[in-house]
Enzyme design. Structure first.
Site, short mmCIF file in Angstrom:
data_model
loop_
_atom_site.label_atom_id
_atom_site.label_comp_id
_atom_site.label_asym_id
_atom_site.label_seq_id
_atom_site.Cartn_x
_atom_site.Cartn_y
_atom_site.Cartn_z
CD GLU A 86 -3.22 -1.05 1.95
OE1 GLU A 86 -3.29 -0.16 2.83
OE2 GLU A 86 -4.14 -1.87 1.77
CD GLU A 128 -3.63 -5.97 3.11
OE1 GLU A 128 -4.52 -5.23 3.56
OE2 GLU A 128 -2.41 -5.75 3.24
#
Ligand code: AHR
Length: 492
Positions: free
Chosen positions: A174, A296
């Protein structure tokens, strides 16, 4: 209208990568510490520090791959703090998750041991946000180099003579957010640089995964693919289902009827996301060499009342089981591009398969879906055509049934989800290209839309035999109860 499915068992569309059934364990809350690692001196029965009850339950899932150490934690993790004698390891603060002390007792050796015990491939996520190129490069050297070198020698001093096999390595996490708040152009350049020093030692070939987009950030995918597609094997994508939105996610158990409908709609959004990100990837990689790595995913709600907000501990209902089943059916559908998916997260965090409370453990409804669906791992995806009713409720609209089928060693498996919380679904299935002889089925369902397993009643939601079907030749008439997941096994 009756729902209809036609399956052509002799039309093989490709392989369902078993890594779609992967997991993710981060240094977050009680995910690693207590959930997996209790330490060798714990009164909780353990093997080399890993708790036995959780280990035995996880083994039954045939977990193919496990991602670690984060998540956001990965871009703050300095791996050297987590090797060597445990008593000497640095105690640090887990700034991202609750500001608690991280004693580094679970480090590289412990993670590799856990993967070994589970028979899972390790997937390590490196630190780009706050780590150096040298640090990342040395981690790979420490783990995988067999010759004479400072890192390989240090590994030997720490008790591991032979290098480990490591295939999957993520270069940051991220990086548009907790991994450094970067713009895609900047991260693409950093990716190119960092991955250069993620070396392949001897025959250890690393599959390099670039940090991908958040939800519908198609610009991120476009820039990463344009600038670095030739240097990556995989590109990640993260998407969580938050019924109430990111800031007010909604409750895991005490949710309203309309939240069920919103949740189903938001679950199906995964299909649109994969399709649109894939289209961009196709432009630069028409052969589909690069895997989409959904490392995720899951339903993320508000934490359980009274628990640490930084620990992301939530209960798990039959709604979560349906969410998991629908996700898997979507991943199967995109088997040509989706090469791995990792549920967030394995134990005690977000949509977990296991919850623990000191020495007690329960399996969640999501666990049972992983167990029922494992028959699809590395199976051949076969052609399935579905004509399903649409449920329209509370301003949401979604299909009544989600389905997928695969074949392994002549056995066909069909997974079916009824997404509606009230109405059962009449379904007719035509199987072409095989003689149907033996049919077996299992079902996971519940009377209440928010049914859970608790430490007092751990079997409340668990699979039972499914008998609500009639076979006439190669035709099955099925009555699928509301909010259910069914897996049928069909043999010639
Ligand atoms: O899974 C919890 C967090 O969600 C991860 O640390 C991060 O990558 C994502 O935002």
């Amino acid at each position: 209208m009756e729902n209809k499915i036609t399956i052509n068992t002799d039309i093989v569309e490709g392989k369902i990568n078993k890594n779609i059934y992967g997991h993710f364990a981060e240094h977050l809350g009680r995910g690693i510490y207590e959930g997996l690692w209790v330490g060798e001196d714990s009164s909780i029965p353990n093997t080399n520090g890993i708790r036995n009850d959780v280990l035995e339950a996880l083994k039954k899932l045939d977990i193919p791959v496990l991602r670690w150490p984060g998540g956001c934690f990965a871009d703050e993790y300095h791996w050297k703090d987590g090797v060597g004698p445990r008593s000497n390891r640095k105690r640090m603060v887990n700034t991202h998750w609750g500001g608690v002390v991280e004693n580094n007792h679970f480090g590289t050796h412990e993670f590799m041991m856990l993967c070994d015990m589970l028979g899972a491939e390790p997937y390590i996520n490196g630190n780009v946000g706050s780590g150096t190129v040298q640090e990342m490069s040395e981690w790979v050297e420490y783990m995988t180099f067999d010759g004479e070198s400072p890192m390989a020698n240090w590994r030997r001093e720490n008790g591991k003579k032979d290098p480990w096999k490591l295939k999957y390595f993520g270069v940051g996490n991220e990086n548009w957010g907790c991994g450094g708040n970067m713009r895609p152009e900047y991260y693409a350049d950093l990716y190119r640089r960092y991955q250069t020093y993620v070396r392949n030692y001897a025959d250890n070939q690393i599959y390099r995964i670039a940090g991908g987009a958040n939800v519908d950030d198609y610009h991120w995918t476009e820039v990463l693919m344009r600038e670095a597609h030739h240097l990556m094997d995989g590109l990640s994508l993260h998407y969580y289902v938050h019924p109430g939105g990111f800031w007010n996610k909604g409750q895991a158990v005490n949710f309203k009827e309309e939240e069920w409908d919103i949740t189903m709609q938001k679950t199906l959004y995964m299909d649109e996301l994969i399709t649109k990100h894939s289209t961009i990837m196709d432009k630069y990689d028409p052969e589909k060499r690069i895997g989409m790595i959904i490392d995720e995913w899951g339903a993320w709600y508000d934490v359980e009342p009274g628990t640490n907000p930084g620990f992301l501990y939530q209960q798990n209902t039959i709604r979560d089981a349906v969410i998991a089943g629908v996700h898997f059916n979507i991943f199967h559908q995109h088997h040509d591009r989706v090469q791995m998916a990792n549920i967030a997260q394995m134990v005690n965090v977000i949509q977990s398969v296991i919850l623990t409370e000191q020495d007690k453990m329960i399996l969640t409804p999501t666990y049972h879906v992983f167990e029922m669906y494992k028959v699809h791992q590395d199976a051949e995806k076969i052609a399935l055509n579905i004509d399903t009713n649409t449920i329209q409720k509370n301003g949401q609209s979604y299909p009544h049934i989600s389905a997928s089928a695969s074949k392994k060693d002549d056995t066909v498996h069909i997974s079916l989800c009824n997404l509606d919380k009230e109405q059962s679904a009449s379904l007719s299935v035509d199987l072409r290209g095989m003689e149907v002889n033996k049919v077996n089925g299992r079902i996971l369902t519940a009377n209440e839309m928010n049914a859970i397993n608790t430490f007092e009643n751990p079997e409340n939601v668990s699979p039972t035999e499914f008998t609500e079907y009639k076979q006439v030749g190669n035709h099955l008439n099925i009555e699928l109860p509301s909010k259910s997941i069914v897996v049928l096994s069909i043999k010639p």
